[in-house]
Enzyme design. Structure first.
Site, mmCIF file in Angstrom:
data_model
loop_
_atom_site.group_PDB
_atom_site.id
_atom_site.type_symbol
_atom_site.label_atom_id
_atom_site.label_comp_id
_atom_site.label_asym_id
_atom_site.label_seq_id
_atom_site.Cartn_x
_atom_site.Cartn_y
_atom_site.Cartn_z
ATOM 1 N N GLY A 151 29.165 0.888 -48.359
ATOM 2 C CA GLY A 151 30.391 0.860 -49.133
ATOM 3 C C GLY A 151 31.571 0.274 -48.397
ATOM 4 O O GLY A 151 31.488 -0.778 -47.773
ATOM 5 N N SER A 152 32.674 0.995 -48.410
ATOM 6 C CA SER A 152 33.972 0.471 -48.016
ATOM 7 C C SER A 152 34.100 0.170 -46.530
ATOM 8 O O SER A 152 33.638 0.925 -45.676
ATOM 9 C CB SER A 152 35.066 1.462 -48.407
ATOM 10 O OG SER A 152 36.326 1.025 -47.958
ATOM 11 N N CYS A 153 34.799 -0.938 -46.234
ATOM 12 C CA CYS A 153 35.141 -1.292 -44.858
ATOM 13 C C CYS A 153 36.104 -0.298 -44.238
ATOM 14 O O CYS A 153 36.253 -0.261 -43.014
ATOM 15 C CB CYS A 153 35.766 -2.686 -44.813
ATOM 16 S SG CYS A 153 34.696 -4.019 -45.390
#
Length: 571
Positions: free
Chosen positions: A63-65
């Protein structure tokens, strides 16, 4: 009984604790509370569990950085896992631990083990990590054991070739901020297996999101050390609408530091773009251009749809690349790192609406994990850029892979020949729809649009859908978009038409950062056409979600109720 094995040190150290394991990767951003360490991702098997002080074993991040920023917050506020054990390539969480070590002299060990070792971890209750050694036990650990001092890694531990430019940064010739940035780049280059560095033409910084005090400390320390970007640099959505957060009723203890964080990066020379969709800007890269982008959906879009080249850079490494203009020559920067290893055979439904694309992205991302897929069966779909944006955002939410290929649509798909195949049919799409529809009641109080940020064409389509319609007084409708798109939509008349229906536009920030009072406290259920936000919202804002197409969202805004039946194309 105990099992002792050795792994690859990503971040060294010593720790022990109760084991907490899962076979599914975990996104720390949107999946873990940065203040408490509790898993808030309601789709994850570890939901509601606390990571604090426990040895976390997951295949990888996903998912998210911004997961690196959440881990940094947890390390500095004392609610981090004692150690992290993984079995696949992982850079986002690793970078968070490296930043804590290099800049704040605090860290936790991160160890990568073989898959067959990881497969047995669930049999044990306790674990101890000492350097490269992993000890797994059934019984509690010795109470008097004390971890030893962590070895401070350095670039001398790697075989990376440094040229005169790299050496100048390391020597401090360009100032302390660039020197520290290069040290972090070297540590990550070793994790990535890079042999050299390369120039990038531009950077998109995701680290401007306010995850807590540590994110602001990081930026302000660099600024005090003389940080200046060396290549054109855009900024991601921040945590508030910078120009209007006070008028929106956002609390001072969020609005002030979130705005200060944005100011710090502007002072370094970054552009006030404030969008999670930098591919919609005039500065978007071209095919084959080497860039340093963060923000998961932006990375996926740049690599897959544009054919530009970037890694899925974790927050704060994006800043380091901006301060040096250098990035490790590895992964998707190379031809070999862009090859598909998995073919996904997709059943294309007849008369599918735009909800098909985020649903399919969610399915594909859930299946592929860290593998880059070639998606087949969509050749006749005539997918446009908005559809690919929605697909990529949902894909990036649940996958760790940095890109995808779609046969007949994306620019590098024709060169892919993966052998392993998985089929995704209507049954899988229906399961995804069920997973994203978490609200028991069809009654809604909010329609959420613009995650990722709306494009100009989406603004035009929304204006056409609401033309001549009447919004329910009980439903709030909010669109988030970048400043540039909002101005273009205003000039085209789309904003005025949407506002006449009662739609609110918010710029600079995005749905994954919005909370009360922008989301009315009385709202119990929201509706969205974003697969990304449908996944994150239950954990982030504690609301039930109804997912549907843009047209279904408009219908719900008028009636106050979401459609309960399956869309006809899914039957």
């Amino acid at each position: 009984m105990e099992l002792i094995r050795h792994g690859k040190i990503l971040v060294t150290g010593s720790a022990e604790g109760e084991l907490l394991s899962a076979e599914m990767g975990l996104s720390f951003w949107g999946g873990v509370d940065p203040q408490t360490g509790v898993v808030i991702d309601q789709h994850h098997p570890l939901r509601d569990q606390s990571l604090a002080g426990r040895v976390l074993a997951i295949p990888s991040g996903r998912g998210s950085c911004s997961g690196s920023g959440v881990l940094l917050e947890l390390i500095l506020n004392g609610h981090a896992p004692a150690a992290i054990i993984i079995c696949e390539r992982e850079e986002i969480l690793t970078l968070g631990a490296l930043v804590a070590e290099v800049m704040f002299a605090q860290s936790i060990p991160v160890l990568r083990v073989e898959r067959e070792v990881f497969a047995r971890i669930g049999e044990y209750r306790y674990a101890r990590v000492v350097g490269s050694s992993l000890q797994l036990l059934h019984e509690p650990l010795d109470e008097d054991w004390q971890p030893g001092p962590a070895h401070q890694g350095s670039y001398e531990d790697t075989t990376i070739s440094l040229d005169a430019v790299d050496e100048a940064f390391l020597s401090g010739r360009h100032g302390k901020a660039a020197q520290v940035a290069m040290r972090l780049l070297l540590r990550m280059a070793a994790v990535q297996g890079a042999e050299a560095f390369m120039d990038v033409s531009q950077v998109h910084i995701d680290g401007c999101i306010y995850t807590g005090p540590a994110s602001l400390r990081f930026a302000q320390m660099l600024l005090e050390w003389g940080a200046r970007v060396r290549v054109p640099t855009t900024l991601n959505s921040i945590s508030v609408d910078k120009r209007r957060w006070r008028a929106q009723g956002v609390a001072q203890d969020l609005g002030a530091p979130a705005s200060a964080l944005a100011d710090a990066y502007l002072a370094m020379g970054a552009q006030p773009s404030f969008t999670c969709a930098p591919y919609l800007l005039e500065s978007a890269p071209r095919f084959g251009e080497q860039v340093g982008w963060a923000e998961s959906n932006a990375v996926i879009y740049a690599n897959s749809v544009i054919g530009a080249r970037t890694m899925k850079y974790p927050d704060y490494l994006d800043v380091c690349i901006a301060l040096t203009g250098r990035a490790p020559l590895a992964g998707c920067h190379l031809d070999a790192g862009r090859r598909a290893t998995l073919a996904l055979e997709v059943e294309l439904p007849e008369r599918a609406d735009d909800a098909f694309w985020p649903l399919l992205g969610y399915c594909c991302g859930s299946v592929c994990g860290t593998e880059i897929p070639l998606i087949c069966g969509l050749e006749t779909s005539a997918a446009g850029l908005d559809e690919l944006k929605a697909f990529g955002a949902a894909f990036a939410t649940v996958a760790a892979a940095p890109m995808f290929h779609i046969a007949g649509i994306t620019p590098e798909a024709d060169d892919q020949r993966p052998e392993r195949q998985v089929r995704i049919g209507l049954g899988e799409l229906r399961q995804a729809l069920g997973a994203l529809n978490t609200a028991a009641s069809p009654e809604i109080g909010l329609v959420s649009l613009g995650n990722p940020h709306f494009s100009l064409s989406e603004c035009a389509r929304l204006a056409a859908l609401v033309r001549g319609r009447t919004r329910s007084a009980d439903v709030v409708v909010i669109v988030t978009c970048g400043r540039a798109v909002h101005e273009a939509a205003r000039q085209a008349g789309h904003v005025a038409e949407a506002e006449a229906f009662g739609i609110q536009f918010i710029t600079d920030t995005c749905w994954c950062m919005l909370s009360e009072p922008v989301i009315p406290p009385a709202v119990q259920t929201l509706m969205t056409n974003s697969g990304k936000y449908a996944h994150y919202a239950p954990g982030l804002v504690g609301r039930g979600v109804r997912f549907g197409s843009m047209a279904e969202c408009v219908e719900a805004a008028c009636s106050g109720k979401a459609q309960e039946d399956l869309p006809s194309w899914l039957l």
